[in-house]
Design an enzyme around this catalytic site. Structure first.
Site, mmCIF file in Angstrom:
data_model
loop_
_atom_site.group_PDB
_atom_site.id
_atom_site.type_symbol
_atom_site.label_atom_id
_atom_site.label_comp_id
_atom_site.label_asym_id
_atom_site.label_seq_id
_atom_site.Cartn_x
_atom_site.Cartn_y
_atom_site.Cartn_z
ATOM 1 C CD GLU A 108 -47.297 10.818 39.381
ATOM 2 O OE1 GLU A 108 -48.085 9.879 39.522
ATOM 3 O OE2 GLU A 108 -46.154 10.693 38.944
ATOM 4 C CG ASP A 140 -47.254 9.432 44.429
ATOM 5 O OD1 ASP A 140 -48.398 9.232 44.011
ATOM 6 O OD2 ASP A 140 -46.304 8.685 44.189
ATOM 7 C CD GLU A 151 -50.995 7.696 41.463
ATOM 8 O OE1 GLU A 151 -52.018 6.994 41.575
ATOM 9 O OE2 GLU A 151 -50.411 7.891 40.385
ATOM 10 C CG HIS A 202 -43.748 9.285 36.413
ATOM 11 N ND1 HIS A 202 -42.704 8.527 36.907
ATOM 12 C CD2 HIS A 202 -44.884 8.677 36.838
ATOM 13 C CE1 HIS A 202 -43.195 7.510 37.586
ATOM 14 N NE2 HIS A 202 -44.510 7.571 37.564
ATOM 15 C CG ASN A 203 -42.843 9.156 40.505
ATOM 16 O OD1 ASN A 203 -44.058 9.159 40.663
ATOM 17 N ND2 ASN A 203 -42.127 8.049 40.531
ATOM 18 C CG HIS A 207 -42.463 6.447 44.675
ATOM 19 N ND1 HIS A 207 -43.481 6.750 43.789
ATOM 20 C CD2 HIS A 207 -41.982 5.243 44.288
ATOM 21 C CE1 HIS A 207 -43.594 5.773 42.916
ATOM 22 N NE2 HIS A 207 -42.705 4.841 43.188
#
Length: 637
Positions: free
Chosen positions: A201, A203, A250, A171-172, A216
Site C-alpha cells: 500500500e 498513501d 491510496e 497495509h500501510n 499517513h
C-alpha cells in the site's frame, strides 16, 4: 570409527594445549553445531567447575559436544533400528523411513541419498551405512522438519485467474511503528517484499516542489518521497517471488502530482510496469493468471472510463496534462481514517460538518463529491481498478472481473456474519481486499483467518506489528514456496459453491490429527533467569472454520530450557483441513497467571509432515531461533 573421526576433527584446535570458551565457540562453529550462547556458557561453566581454571581439555570438549548434540530421544530411535547400536545399514534406514516417517514411496535410492548427504564419516558412508552422527544430522535437517519439504517450492497450479489465490498483502506498508506518530520508512517496503508480500500500500499526498510524498495523511507520521519508494520497489520487487506485485495506491494527490507519479512509475519500473492488457486483448470474462503476469507490477487505483478507452488514448500519446473527474461513489471510501480526520478529496471548500459516511436516505439528492484523476495515472490501471463496494447484488450485475473492492474489516465482518454465501460468491469472481479499521491507532492487527475462510484474496495486515495474527499470515504464506500466492481450495473457487464457514456441509474432509510432543531443545532461557533456565509449556492451537478452532496445552517442565521432556499426546478433529492453520507456541510459566513468550511456529495443516519431526521456532520479531526447536511425532488420517 566415530571416536577416531571426532578426535581427527578437533585435535588441530588442541595442538597448543587446552582451549577457553572462545576457542570452544570457534570449534563448535567450525563443526556447524547450532548452539544458544546462554546454554553453552552454562554447560561450559559446569564443566570447568569440576576442575580449577577456565580452560577445557579434549575430553571436556567431547562432553560439551555430546550435551548439545547427542539427544537421548534421538539415540532411542537410532538404537531401535540399528543392528549393533552403532551403525544403521541402508536397509534399516529404509525401514525407519517407511515405518516411522510414513514415506511409503521411499526406496533404496532414497536411503542411499540420505546417507550420502548427511553421513559425515567417510568410512561409514562408503559402506552405505549411517552412524549416530549422520542420523542426528538427518533428524535436524529440513527433510525432517514438520513443514513438508515439497511445499518449500512452488508446487500449485499458477495458471488460474488471479482471483483464485490468497495473495500476501500489507497495509500501510510505509509505516514501521504506529499510524499516528510513527516513522514512515523505506524499510517497510524492503522488508515486506523480502517476506514475499505481493500487494503493497502506498498513501500518496502532494509534496513540495511538485514531488508527491508518502505518509499517513492528517497524522504526525514522517514523510518519504514517492519517487524513493518506487526505486526501492524496483530493486526488491521480484527478489523473493517472480509473481505479480500489486501497488495499491491510496491516492490523495492533485492531478498535477498524479502525473508526476505516473512518470515515476513508467520511468523507474520500465518494462516491469504492466500498462496494457496482455497481448493487447481485453478478456472481459477472466483475469489473467499469476503465471501469465510473472515479473509484472500492477497498479491498483481509481480509473477513468474503460480499458478500451485507455488503450486508444495510449496509442495517441498526446493526452499528457489531462484529468477527468470520477464521482466518489465509484471509489473506495477511506475507512482507514477515523471520521474526524477523513481526507478532503475535492479542492472546493465544501462543508465537512455534516458529511458522515452513512449514506443519506435515497429520496434526498446528495451532492456527489468528485475526485480528479490524471489520465496518465488512470491509464496505468489495467487488471486492478479500485471500485467502491455497494453491495453483492450490485457487483453481480455491474462489476467487471478487473474491478476490485476494498472493504474495511468492520463492514466485512458484518457482511460475513449476515451474508456469508453471497460474500463467498463475490470472492469467487472479484479480488476483494480487507483492511484494518481506522481506529487501530497502534497499528494492531485483526484475525486474518475469518476473511480467508470466506475466500478474500487480499487480507491486508500491518506487517510492522508482531503478534499471533502476523504469525498466521507468515505461516500461511510459507506454503507454495513462499511466493506470496496460495491457491484457494476448490470450494472457494467454484462460483456455484454451497460452502460457508459455519455450514461446511459436503465440503468437509475430516482429518484426525495426533501430535505427540516429545521434547524441546535449547529453548530460549527466561528473561527472569540469570543462567539458562525456563519453565516451558507448549500451547498447540488450530485456526480455521469456527468448528475447527481449538487450543490444547502441555504440562510445565520446571527449570529446564536446555532439554525439557513432555511425551504428551494431543488429538484434534479438523473438519476443513484445507483452511486450517496450526500454531505451536512455547511459553515460560512465570506464574500461574503470567506467561512469557519464548518462540512459536505456525504452518498450514496441509503442509504438516508425518512421523518424527523437528519444529523450528521463531522469535517475537519473526526471526528464526537457529538453535531452538521442539521434537514431535505427527500422525493423521
Amino acid at each position: 570409527t566415530s571416536h577416531t573421526w571426532f578426535w581427527s576433527l578437533i585435535q588441530n584446535d588442541f595442538k597448543n594445549g587446552n582451549i577457553d570458551l572462545d576457542g570452544c565457540i570457534r570449534l563448535l562453529e567450525k563443526m556447524q553445531v547450532n548452539f544458544d550462547e546462554d546454554h553453552l556458557k552454562h554447560i561450559f561453566k559446569k564443566t570447568i567447575d569440576k576442575h580449577s581454571g577456565d580452560i577445557i581439555s579434549m575430553d571436556d570438549f567431547r562432553a560439551i559436544y555430546r550435551a548439545l548434540v547427542h539427544r537421548p530421544e534421538f539415540e532411542e530411535l537410532f538404537k531401535a533400528y540399528s543392528i549393533d547400536g552403532n551403525i544403521l545399514p541402508d536397509g534399516q534406514l529404509l525401514k525407519f523411513l517407511a515405518k516411522e516417517q510414513f514415506q511409503t514411496e521411499a526406496n533404496e535410492t532414497t536411503a542411499l541419498e540420505i546417507i550420502m548427504k548427511y553421513e559425515p564419516i567417510d568410512e561409514v558412508r562408503k559402506r552405505r551405512q549411517m552412524s549416530f552422527e549422520g542420523f542426528i544430522r538427518y533428524l535436524n535437517s529440513d527433510e525432517c522438519s514438520i513443514f513438508k519439504i515439497q511445499h518449500k517450492t512452488v508446487y500449485q497450479d499458477m495458471t488460474q485467474p488471479l482471483c483464485d489465490y490468497f495473495i500476501s498483502s500489507s497495509h500501510n506498508t510505509y509505516l514501521i511503528a504506529d499510524q499516528l506518530m510513527g516513522p514512515s520508512h523505506l524499510w517497510g517496503y524492503t522488508s515486506a517484499l523480502l517476506k514475499g508480500c505481493r500487494c503493497l500500500e502506498i498513501d500518496c499526498w502532494d509534496g513540495h516542489n511538485n514531488e508527491p510524498i508518502v505518509y499517513h495523511g492528517h497524522t504526525l507520521t514522517s514523510k518519504i518521497p514517492f519517487r524513493s519508494v518506487i526505486h526501492v520497489i524496483d530493486k526488491y520487487a521480484f527478489m523473493s517471488s517472480p509473481y505479480p506485485l500489486v501497488l495499491s495506491l491510496e491516492n490523495h494527490c492533485s492531478p498535477k502530482q498524479q502525473e508526476v507519479m505516473a512518470h515515476c512509475l513508467k520511468s523507474i519500473l520500465g518494462d516491469k510496469l504492466l500498462s496494457a492488457p496482455l497481448g493487447g486483448e481485453v478478456d472481459m470474462m477472466r483475469l489473467p493468471s499469476p503465471e501469465a503476469l510473472k515479473f509484472k507490477v500492477l497498479i491498483k487505483n481509481k480509473k477513468v472510463g474503460t480499458l478500451e478507452q485507455s488503450m486508444l488514448r495510449m496509442e495517441e500519446e498526446d493526452y499528457v496534462g489531462e484529468a477527468e473527474e470520477v464521482s466518489d461513489s465509484d471509489v473506495p471510501s477511506d475507512e482507514d481514517y477515523p471520521e474526524d480526520m477523513s481526507p478532503v478529496r475535492s479542492r472546493s471548500p465544501s462543508k465537512r460538518k455534516g458529511d458522515r459516511r452513512s449514506s443519506p436516505p435515497p429520496q434526498k439528492k446528495s451532492k456527489v463529491r468528485k475526485t480528479k484523476i490524471a489520465l496518465a495515472l488512470s491509464d496505468l490501471v489495467v487488471y486492478t481498478k479500485s471500485q467502491k463496494f455497494v453491495g453483492f447484488e450490485h457487483s453481480l450485475q455491474h462489476q467487471k472481473c478487473w474491478e476490485n473492492n476494498s472493504i474495511g474489516e468492520s463492514q466485512a465482518r458484518k457482511l460475513a456474519r449476515v451474508s456469508a454465501s453471497q460474500f463467498i460468491a463475490h470472492t469467487t469472481r472479484f479480488i476483494t481486499r480487507i483492511y484494518p479499521k481506522g481506529s487501530r491507532m497502534k497499528s494492531s492487527n485483526y484475525n486474518p483467518q475469518e476473511f480467508w475462510n470466506i475466500g478474500c484474496q487480499m487480507v491486508a495486515l500491518n506487517f510492522q506489528t508482531p503478534g499471533t495474527y502476523m504469525e498466521l499470515q507468515d505461516g500461511k504464506f510459507l506454503d507454495n514456496g513462499g511466493c506470496g500466492y496460495v491457491l484457494k481450495p476448490a470450494f472457494l473457487r467454484d462460483r456455484n459453491t454451497t460452502f460457508t464457514p459455519r455450514n461446511v456441509g459436503a465440503h468437509s474432509r475430516p482429518m484426525s490429527l495426533s501430535i505427540r510432543l516429545i521434547s524441546g531443545h535449547q529453548l530460549p532461557p527466561s528473561a527472569m533467569s540469570k543462567t539458562n533456565k525456563a519453565d516451558p509449556t507448549v500451547q498447540i492451537e488450530i485456526y480455521g472454520v469456527p468448528e475447527d478452532q481449538a487450543k490444547k496445552r502441555s504440562s510445565v517442565v520446571k527449570s529446564n530450557a536446555l532439554c525439557p521432556k513432555w511425551n504428551e499426546t494431543f488429538s484434534f478433529n479438523i473438519q476443513v483441513p484445507e483452511l486450517a492453520m496450526i500454531r505451536f507456541c512455547v511459553e515460560d510459566e512465570v506464574s500461574l497467571v503470567n506467561k512469557e513468550f519464548l518462540g512459536q511456529y505456525t504452518l498450514p495443516v496441509m503442509s504438516l509432515n508425518t512421523g518424527y519431526r523437528s519444529i523450528p521456532l521463531i522469535s517475537k520479531d519473526g526471526t528464526k531461533l537457529e538453535s531452538a526447536s521442539l521434537f514431535a511425532h505427527v500422525w493423521f488420517y
